[in-house]
Design a protein around this motif. Structure first.
Motif, mmCIF file in Angstrom:
data_model
loop_
_atom_site.group_PDB
_atom_site.id
_atom_site.type_symbol
_atom_site.label_atom_id
_atom_site.label_comp_id
_atom_site.label_asym_id
_atom_site.label_seq_id
_atom_site.Cartn_x
_atom_site.Cartn_y
_atom_site.Cartn_z
ATOM 1 N N ALA A 204 0.831 -1.206 0.000
ATOM 2 C CA ALA A 204 0.000 0.000 0.000
ATOM 3 C C ALA A 204 0.863 1.253 0.000
ATOM 4 N N GLY A 205 1.893 1.284 0.838
ATOM 5 C CA GLY A 205 2.751 2.455 0.907
ATOM 6 C C GLY A 205 3.484 2.723 -0.388
ATOM 7 N N CYS A 206 4.017 1.679 -0.996
ATOM 8 C CA CYS A 206 4.741 1.869 -2.251
ATOM 9 C C CYS A 206 3.814 2.366 -3.357
ATOM 10 N N ALA A 207 2.594 1.835 -3.395
ATOM 11 C CA ALA A 207 1.649 2.270 -4.422
ATOM 12 C C ALA A 207 1.240 3.723 -4.224
ATOM 13 N N VAL A 208 0.973 4.111 -2.975
ATOM 14 C CA VAL A 208 0.606 5.496 -2.686
ATOM 15 C C VAL A 208 1.760 6.430 -3.039
ATOM 16 N N ALA A 209 2.969 6.051 -2.656
ATOM 17 C CA ALA A 209 4.144 6.876 -2.976
ATOM 18 C C ALA A 209 4.314 7.023 -4.478
ATOM 19 N N GLN A 210 4.177 5.914 -5.197
ATOM 20 C CA GLN A 210 4.361 5.945 -6.645
ATOM 21 C C GLN A 210 3.328 6.843 -7.308
ATOM 22 N N TRP A 211 2.066 6.694 -6.893
ATOM 23 C CA TRP A 211 1.015 7.506 -7.511
ATOM 24 C C TRP A 211 1.230 8.987 -7.227
ATOM 25 N N GLN A 212 1.526 9.332 -5.968
ATOM 26 C CA GLN A 212 1.646 10.739 -5.623
ATOM 27 C C GLN A 212 2.870 11.378 -6.248
ATOM 28 N N LEU A 213 3.967 10.653 -6.336
ATOM 29 C CA LEU A 213 5.147 11.203 -7.000
ATOM 30 C C LEU A 213 4.862 11.465 -8.473
ATOM 31 N N ALA A 214 4.137 10.561 -9.106
ATOM 32 C CA ALA A 214 3.807 10.749 -10.519
ATOM 33 C C ALA A 214 2.850 11.916 -10.719
ATOM 34 N N ALA A 215 1.990 12.153 -9.730
ATOM 35 C CA ALA A 215 0.984 13.206 -9.840
ATOM 36 C C ALA A 215 1.464 14.543 -9.309
ATOM 37 N N ALA A 216 2.680 14.595 -8.802
ATOM 38 C CA ALA A 216 3.142 15.791 -8.100
ATOM 39 C C ALA A 216 3.122 17.045 -8.969
ATOM 40 N N GLN A 217 3.347 16.901 -10.254
ATOM 41 C CA GLN A 217 3.380 18.061 -11.141
ATOM 42 C C GLN A 217 2.074 18.259 -11.902
ATOM 43 N N ASP A 218 1.065 17.438 -11.584
ATOM 44 C CA ASP A 218 -0.211 17.499 -12.289
ATOM 45 C C ASP A 218 -1.322 17.556 -11.258
ATOM 46 N N MET A 219 -1.918 18.723 -11.113
ATOM 47 C CA MET A 219 -2.928 18.904 -10.077
ATOM 48 C C MET A 219 -4.353 18.695 -10.606
ATOM 49 N N THR A 220 -4.503 18.036 -11.751
ATOM 50 C CA THR A 220 -5.839 17.860 -12.322
ATOM 51 C C THR A 220 -6.715 16.944 -11.489
ATOM 52 N N TYR A 221 -6.141 16.195 -10.571
ATOM 53 C CA TYR A 221 -6.956 15.349 -9.704
ATOM 54 C C TYR A 221 -7.624 16.151 -8.591
ATOM 55 N N LEU A 222 -7.267 17.411 -8.439
ATOM 56 C CA LEU A 222 -7.879 18.267 -7.426
ATOM 57 C C LEU A 222 -9.116 18.953 -7.996
ATOM 58 N N ASP A 223 -10.123 19.157 -7.161
ATOM 59 C CA ASP A 223 -11.293 19.914 -7.587
ATOM 60 C C ASP A 223 -10.915 21.358 -7.891
#
Length: 367
Positions: free
Chosen positions: A21-40
Protein backbone atom coordinates in the motif's frame (compact mmCIF):
# COMPACT_ATOMS: atom_id res chain seq x y z
CA UNK A 1 21.49 8.01 -10.42
CA UNK A 2 18.16 7.34 -8.71
CA UNK A 3 17.49 3.59 -8.50
CA UNK A 4 14.22 2.27 -9.96
CA UNK A 5 10.97 2.07 -8.01
CA UNK A 6 9.97 -1.52 -7.44
CA UNK A 7 6.25 -1.19 -6.67
CA UNK A 8 3.43 -1.86 -9.15
CA UNK A 9 -0.11 -0.55 -8.75
CA UNK A 10 -2.37 -2.44 -6.38
CA UNK A 11 -4.72 -5.22 -7.44
CA UNK A 12 -6.70 -5.50 -4.20
CA UNK A 13 -6.04 -2.47 -1.95
CA UNK A 14 -8.14 -3.80 0.93
CA UNK A 15 -5.85 -6.84 1.15
CA UNK A 16 -2.58 -5.01 0.52
CA UNK A 17 0.29 -5.24 2.96
CA UNK A 18 1.65 -2.03 4.43
CA UNK A 19 4.63 -2.30 2.09
CA UNK A 20 2.42 -2.75 -0.97
CA UNK A 21 0.00 0.00 0.00
CA UNK A 22 2.75 2.46 0.91
CA UNK A 23 4.74 1.87 -2.25
CA UNK A 24 1.65 2.27 -4.42
CA UNK A 25 0.61 5.50 -2.69
CA UNK A 26 4.14 6.88 -2.98
CA UNK A 27 4.36 5.95 -6.64
CA UNK A 28 1.02 7.51 -7.51
CA UNK A 29 1.65 10.74 -5.62
CA UNK A 30 5.15 11.20 -7.00
CA UNK A 31 3.81 10.75 -10.52
CA UNK A 32 0.98 13.21 -9.84
CA UNK A 33 3.14 15.79 -8.10
CA UNK A 34 3.38 18.06 -11.14
CA UNK A 35 -0.21 17.50 -12.29
CA UNK A 36 -2.93 18.90 -10.08
CA UNK A 37 -5.84 17.86 -12.32
CA UNK A 38 -6.96 15.35 -9.70
CA UNK A 39 -7.88 18.27 -7.43
CA UNK A 40 -11.29 19.91 -7.59
CA UNK A 41 -9.53 23.25 -7.29
CA UNK A 42 -5.88 23.86 -8.20
CA UNK A 43 -4.83 25.56 -5.02
CA UNK A 44 -1.49 27.35 -5.39
CA UNK A 45 -0.50 25.84 -2.04
CA UNK A 46 -0.63 22.36 -3.54
CA UNK A 47 2.00 22.94 -6.23
CA UNK A 48 4.33 25.11 -4.12
CA UNK A 49 7.48 23.10 -3.51
CA UNK A 50 8.47 24.58 -0.13
CA UNK A 51 4.95 24.88 1.26
CA UNK A 52 3.18 22.82 3.89
CA UNK A 53 1.06 20.75 1.47
CA UNK A 54 4.00 19.14 -0.30
CA UNK A 55 5.99 19.07 2.92
CA UNK A 56 3.29 16.97 4.57
CA UNK A 57 3.57 14.43 1.76
CA UNK A 58 7.35 14.33 1.93
CA UNK A 59 7.29 13.96 5.72
CA UNK A 60 5.34 10.75 5.18
CA UNK A 61 7.46 9.67 2.22
CA UNK A 62 10.65 10.26 4.20
CA UNK A 63 9.47 8.13 7.11
CA UNK A 64 8.17 5.31 4.92
CA UNK A 65 11.31 5.29 2.76
CA UNK A 66 13.55 5.15 5.84
CA UNK A 67 11.50 2.35 7.41
CA UNK A 68 11.67 0.39 4.16
CA UNK A 69 15.30 1.20 3.42
CA UNK A 70 14.06 2.02 -0.10
CA UNK A 71 16.93 3.75 -1.90
CA UNK A 72 14.70 5.02 -4.70
CA UNK A 73 12.32 6.78 -2.33
CA UNK A 74 15.14 8.06 -0.14
CA UNK A 75 16.77 9.51 -3.25
CA UNK A 76 13.53 11.27 -4.17
CA UNK A 77 13.37 12.82 -0.69
CA UNK A 78 16.97 14.01 -1.02
CA UNK A 79 16.27 15.39 -4.49
CA UNK A 80 13.22 17.28 -3.19
CA UNK A 81 15.36 18.86 -0.47
CA UNK A 82 18.02 20.11 -2.84
CA UNK A 83 15.47 21.17 -5.46
CA UNK A 84 14.12 23.47 -2.72
CA UNK A 85 17.57 24.92 -2.17
CA UNK A 86 17.28 23.73 1.46
CA UNK A 87 15.21 26.84 2.13
CA UNK A 88 12.08 27.36 4.20
CA UNK A 89 8.91 28.66 2.61
CA UNK A 90 8.39 32.26 1.57
CA UNK A 91 7.08 33.09 5.06
CA UNK A 92 9.90 31.66 7.17
CA UNK A 93 8.37 33.14 10.34
CA UNK A 94 5.16 31.16 9.73
CA UNK A 95 4.92 27.66 11.21
CA UNK A 96 3.47 26.17 8.02
CA UNK A 97 6.50 27.26 6.02
CA UNK A 98 8.85 25.65 8.54
CA UNK A 99 7.53 22.12 7.92
CA UNK A 100 10.04 21.42 5.16
CA UNK A 101 12.92 21.78 7.62
CA UNK A 102 12.06 18.40 9.15
CA UNK A 103 12.74 16.76 5.80
CA UNK A 104 16.05 18.56 5.35
CA UNK A 105 17.05 17.56 8.87
CA UNK A 106 16.34 13.88 8.31
CA UNK A 107 18.36 13.91 5.10
CA UNK A 108 21.17 15.74 6.94
CA UNK A 109 21.13 13.15 9.72
CA UNK A 110 21.29 10.23 7.27
CA UNK A 111 23.98 11.88 5.15
CA UNK A 112 26.00 13.16 8.10
CA UNK A 113 25.86 16.63 6.60
CA UNK A 114 24.88 19.27 9.21
CA UNK A 115 25.71 22.04 6.76
CA UNK A 116 22.38 21.33 5.08
CA UNK A 117 20.66 23.12 7.96
CA UNK A 118 22.53 26.43 7.75
CA UNK A 119 19.68 28.31 6.05
CA UNK A 120 17.15 26.90 8.49
CA UNK A 121 19.34 27.84 11.45
CA UNK A 122 19.64 31.40 10.18
CA UNK A 123 15.87 31.78 10.06
CA UNK A 124 15.26 30.00 13.37
CA UNK A 125 17.93 32.13 15.07
CA UNK A 126 16.14 35.23 13.84
CA UNK A 127 12.80 33.98 15.21
CA UNK A 128 14.33 33.23 18.60
CA UNK A 129 15.93 36.67 18.69
CA UNK A 130 12.62 38.36 17.86
CA UNK A 131 11.03 36.60 20.88
CA UNK A 132 7.45 37.40 19.91
CA UNK A 133 5.08 37.46 22.88
CA UNK A 134 1.86 38.48 21.13
CA UNK A 135 -1.46 36.95 22.13
CA UNK A 136 -2.52 33.66 20.54
CA UNK A 137 -5.97 35.06 19.84
CA UNK A 138 -6.69 34.73 16.12
CA UNK A 139 -7.95 38.10 14.91
CA UNK A 140 -9.21 38.21 11.35
CA UNK A 141 -7.11 40.55 9.18
CA UNK A 142 -8.82 43.65 7.83
CA UNK A 143 -6.42 44.31 4.95
CA UNK A 144 -7.53 41.41 2.77
CA UNK A 145 -4.56 39.20 3.67
CA UNK A 146 -4.95 35.59 4.77
CA UNK A 147 -2.79 35.86 7.88
CA UNK A 148 -3.99 36.65 11.35
CA UNK A 149 -2.00 38.83 13.69
CA UNK A 150 -1.22 35.91 16.00
CA UNK A 151 0.63 33.88 13.37
CA UNK A 152 4.00 35.31 14.31
CA UNK A 153 3.60 32.51 16.86
CA UNK A 154 1.93 29.07 16.59
CA UNK A 155 -1.68 29.94 17.30
CA UNK A 156 -3.49 27.29 15.24
CA UNK A 157 -3.66 23.56 15.92
CA UNK A 158 -2.13 22.51 12.57
CA UNK A 159 1.12 24.19 13.56
CA UNK A 160 1.92 21.36 15.99
CA UNK A 161 2.51 19.07 13.01
CA UNK A 162 4.25 21.66 10.88
CA UNK A 163 6.78 23.31 13.15
CA UNK A 164 7.83 21.62 16.44
CA UNK A 165 9.21 18.41 14.86
CA UNK A 166 11.29 20.53 12.46
CA UNK A 167 12.76 22.54 15.34
CA UNK A 168 13.48 19.43 17.41
CA UNK A 169 15.20 17.72 14.50
CA UNK A 170 17.26 20.84 13.90
CA UNK A 171 18.59 20.42 17.43
CA UNK A 172 19.42 16.79 16.64
CA UNK A 173 21.44 17.88 13.60
CA UNK A 174 23.21 20.85 15.18
CA UNK A 175 23.43 19.91 18.86
CA UNK A 176 22.01 23.35 19.71
CA UNK A 177 19.28 22.92 22.34
CA UNK A 178 17.82 26.36 21.74
CA UNK A 179 15.73 25.11 18.83
CA UNK A 180 14.12 22.27 20.78
CA UNK A 181 13.59 24.47 23.83
CA UNK A 182 11.88 27.18 21.78
CA UNK A 183 9.61 24.61 20.14
CA UNK A 184 8.74 22.98 23.45
CA UNK A 185 7.84 26.29 25.06
CA UNK A 186 5.68 27.41 22.15
CA UNK A 187 3.99 24.01 21.90
CA UNK A 188 3.10 24.19 25.59
CA UNK A 189 1.57 27.61 24.95
CA UNK A 190 -0.64 26.39 22.11
CA UNK A 191 -1.77 23.28 23.99
CA UNK A 192 -2.70 25.31 27.05
CA UNK A 193 -4.54 27.83 24.87
CA UNK A 194 -6.43 25.56 22.46
CA UNK A 195 -7.11 22.32 24.33
CA UNK A 196 -10.67 21.96 25.56
CA UNK A 197 -10.54 20.65 29.15
CA UNK A 198 -13.88 18.87 28.82
CA UNK A 199 -13.30 16.84 25.64
CA UNK A 200 -9.51 16.80 25.55
CA UNK A 201 -9.68 17.83 21.87
CA UNK A 202 -8.09 20.98 20.47
CA UNK A 203 -9.91 23.81 18.79
CA UNK A 204 -8.43 24.72 15.42
CA UNK A 205 -7.85 28.28 16.64
CA UNK A 206 -9.54 30.81 18.93
CA UNK A 207 -12.22 31.62 16.35
CA UNK A 208 -13.79 28.26 17.16
CA UNK A 209 -14.05 28.63 20.94
CA UNK A 210 -17.69 29.62 20.68
CA UNK A 211 -18.49 28.28 17.21
CA UNK A 212 -21.24 25.67 16.87
CA UNK A 213 -22.34 23.34 14.08
CA UNK A 214 -25.83 23.60 12.66
CA UNK A 215 -26.81 21.02 15.29
CA UNK A 216 -25.57 23.28 18.08
CA UNK A 217 -22.45 21.23 18.88
CA UNK A 218 -18.85 22.44 19.32
CA UNK A 219 -16.66 22.47 16.21
CA UNK A 220 -13.71 20.11 16.53
CA UNK A 221 -12.15 19.52 13.13
CA UNK A 222 -10.94 16.00 12.40
CA UNK A 223 -7.83 16.87 10.39
CA UNK A 224 -6.99 19.71 12.76
CA UNK A 225 -6.80 17.25 15.64
CA UNK A 226 -5.05 14.81 13.31
CA UNK A 227 -2.32 17.38 12.76
CA UNK A 228 -1.98 17.65 16.53
CA UNK A 229 -1.96 13.90 17.23
CA UNK A 230 0.52 13.02 14.49
CA UNK A 231 2.60 16.11 15.23
CA UNK A 232 2.91 15.23 18.90
CA UNK A 233 4.06 11.71 18.00
CA UNK A 234 6.78 13.13 15.74
CA UNK A 235 7.75 15.76 18.32
CA UNK A 236 7.92 13.34 21.26
CA UNK A 237 10.19 10.93 19.43
CA UNK A 238 12.58 13.78 18.59
CA UNK A 239 12.81 14.93 22.23
CA UNK A 240 15.24 13.54 24.81
CA UNK A 241 13.46 11.51 27.46
CA UNK A 242 14.59 13.90 30.20
CA UNK A 243 13.37 17.09 28.54
CA UNK A 244 11.21 18.97 31.08
CA UNK A 245 8.41 19.61 28.58
CA UNK A 246 8.19 16.02 27.32
CA UNK A 247 5.73 14.86 30.01
CA UNK A 248 3.17 17.43 28.83
CA UNK A 249 3.53 16.27 25.23
CA UNK A 250 3.07 12.64 26.27
CA UNK A 251 0.11 13.48 28.50
CA UNK A 252 -1.59 15.43 25.71
CA UNK A 253 -0.96 12.60 23.23
CA UNK A 254 -2.42 10.04 25.63
CA UNK A 255 -5.44 12.22 26.41
CA UNK A 256 -6.18 12.56 22.72
CA UNK A 257 -5.73 8.83 22.12
CA UNK A 258 -8.16 7.93 24.89
CA UNK A 259 -10.77 10.32 23.50
CA UNK A 260 -10.29 9.40 19.86
CA UNK A 261 -11.01 5.70 20.28
CA UNK A 262 -14.41 6.58 21.78
CA UNK A 263 -15.57 8.62 18.78
CA UNK A 264 -14.27 6.55 15.85
CA UNK A 265 -17.03 5.44 13.48
CA UNK A 266 -17.87 1.78 13.04
CA UNK A 267 -16.48 1.88 9.49
CA UNK A 268 -13.06 2.92 10.83
CA UNK A 269 -13.13 6.59 9.82
CA UNK A 270 -13.43 9.45 12.25
CA UNK A 271 -16.25 11.97 11.84
CA UNK A 272 -15.15 15.04 9.94
CA UNK A 273 -16.72 17.03 12.77
CA UNK A 274 -15.51 14.97 15.69
CA UNK A 275 -18.32 15.67 18.16
CA UNK A 276 -21.09 15.99 15.56
CA UNK A 277 -20.93 12.73 13.59
CA UNK A 278 -24.17 13.38 11.70
CA UNK A 279 -23.04 16.74 10.32
CA UNK A 280 -21.09 15.14 7.45
CA UNK A 281 -21.66 11.46 6.72
CA UNK A 282 -19.06 10.82 4.02
CA UNK A 283 -15.70 9.27 4.98
CA UNK A 284 -12.74 11.60 5.51
CA UNK A 285 -9.25 10.17 5.17
CA UNK A 286 -6.79 12.92 6.04
CA UNK A 287 -7.88 13.01 9.68
CA UNK A 288 -8.21 9.23 9.80
CA UNK A 289 -4.71 8.69 8.36
CA UNK A 290 -3.09 10.89 11.00
CA UNK A 291 -5.13 9.35 13.81
CA UNK A 292 -4.23 5.86 12.61
CA UNK A 293 -0.56 6.75 12.43
CA UNK A 294 -0.64 8.20 15.93
CA UNK A 295 -2.32 5.13 17.39
CA UNK A 296 0.06 2.76 15.60
CA UNK A 297 3.07 4.81 16.70
CA UNK A 298 1.80 5.00 20.28
CA UNK A 299 1.31 1.24 20.42
CA UNK A 300 4.64 0.49 18.79
CA UNK A 301 6.49 2.74 21.22
CA UNK A 302 4.67 1.86 24.42
CA UNK A 303 2.87 5.17 24.99
CA UNK A 304 -0.56 3.52 24.83
CA UNK A 305 -1.64 -0.08 25.32
CA UNK A 306 -4.84 -2.08 25.37
CA UNK A 307 -7.23 -3.86 23.03
CA UNK A 308 -9.28 -0.73 22.42
CA UNK A 309 -6.28 0.97 20.83
CA UNK A 310 -5.30 -2.07 18.78
CA UNK A 311 -8.84 -2.49 17.47
CA UNK A 312 -9.13 1.21 16.67
CA UNK A 313 -5.81 1.16 14.82
CA UNK A 314 -6.83 -1.88 12.80
CA UNK A 315 -10.23 -0.44 11.87
CA UNK A 316 -8.48 2.74 10.73
CA UNK A 317 -6.00 0.75 8.64
CA UNK A 318 -8.83 -1.19 6.98
CA UNK A 319 -10.63 2.09 6.29
CA UNK A 320 -7.57 3.73 4.75
CA UNK A 321 -6.93 0.75 2.48
CA UNK A 322 -10.58 0.77 1.42
CA UNK A 323 -10.23 4.45 0.46
CA UNK A 324 -7.13 3.78 -1.66
CA UNK A 325 -7.66 3.06 -5.34
CA UNK A 326 -5.77 0.43 -7.32
CA UNK A 327 -3.61 3.22 -8.72
CA UNK A 328 -2.49 4.24 -5.22
CA UNK A 329 -4.61 7.39 -5.06
CA UNK A 330 -6.06 8.04 -1.60
CA UNK A 331 -9.65 9.27 -1.94
CA UNK A 332 -12.26 10.85 0.32
CA UNK A 333 -9.90 13.69 1.29
CA UNK A 334 -11.16 17.00 2.58
CA UNK A 335 -9.51 19.81 0.68
CA UNK A 336 -7.48 22.66 2.15
CA UNK A 337 -9.42 24.38 4.91
CA UNK A 338 -9.75 24.99 8.61
CA UNK A 339 -13.00 23.33 9.64
CA UNK A 340 -15.19 20.32 8.71
CA UNK A 341 -16.19 20.13 5.04
CA UNK A 342 -17.63 17.40 2.82
CA UNK A 343 -15.62 14.96 0.70
CA UNK A 344 -15.98 12.77 -2.39
CA UNK A 345 -14.53 9.38 -3.27
CA UNK A 346 -12.46 10.80 -6.11
CA UNK A 347 -10.91 13.74 -4.28
CA UNK A 348 -7.32 13.45 -3.06
CA UNK A 349 -4.54 15.65 -1.69
CA UNK A 350 -0.82 15.36 -0.97
CA UNK A 351 -1.20 15.55 2.80
CA UNK A 352 -3.52 12.54 2.81
CA UNK A 353 -0.93 10.55 0.87
CA UNK A 354 1.63 11.70 3.42
CA UNK A 355 -0.63 10.61 6.26
CA UNK A 356 -1.15 7.21 4.64
CA UNK A 357 2.62 6.79 4.30
CA UNK A 358 3.14 7.71 7.95
CA UNK A 359 0.50 5.13 8.89
CA UNK A 360 1.97 2.46 6.59
CA UNK A 361 5.44 2.99 8.08
CA UNK A 362 4.07 2.01 11.50
CA UNK A 363 2.11 -0.97 10.13
CA UNK A 364 5.02 -2.74 8.37
CA UNK A 365 5.39 -5.25 11.21
CA UNK A 366 1.65 -5.87 11.62
CA UNK A 367 0.66 -7.47 8.31
Amino acid sequence: MIPPLRAPALHAPTEATAEEAGCAVAQWQLAAAQDMTYLDVKYPESSYGRGWVKAAFYVGLDRFAAAMGDEYLLARVRQYSFDNGLELGDRPWHGDDQAVAAIYANVALRDGNPGMMEKTQEQFDHIIAQNHTNSLEFIEPTDGSTEGTCQLRWCWADAIFMAPPAWALTTQVTGDDRYLDYAASETRAIIEYLQDPESGLLFRDSRYFEARTEHGLPVFWSRGNGWVFAGLARFIEAMPEDHPERPLMVETFQTLAARLVTIQREDGYWPTSLLDPTLILEPETSGTAFFGFGLAWGLNNGFIEGDEYVQSRDRAWDAMRAATENSGMVGWVQQIGKDPQSTTAGTSQLYASGGMLLFASEMLDHD
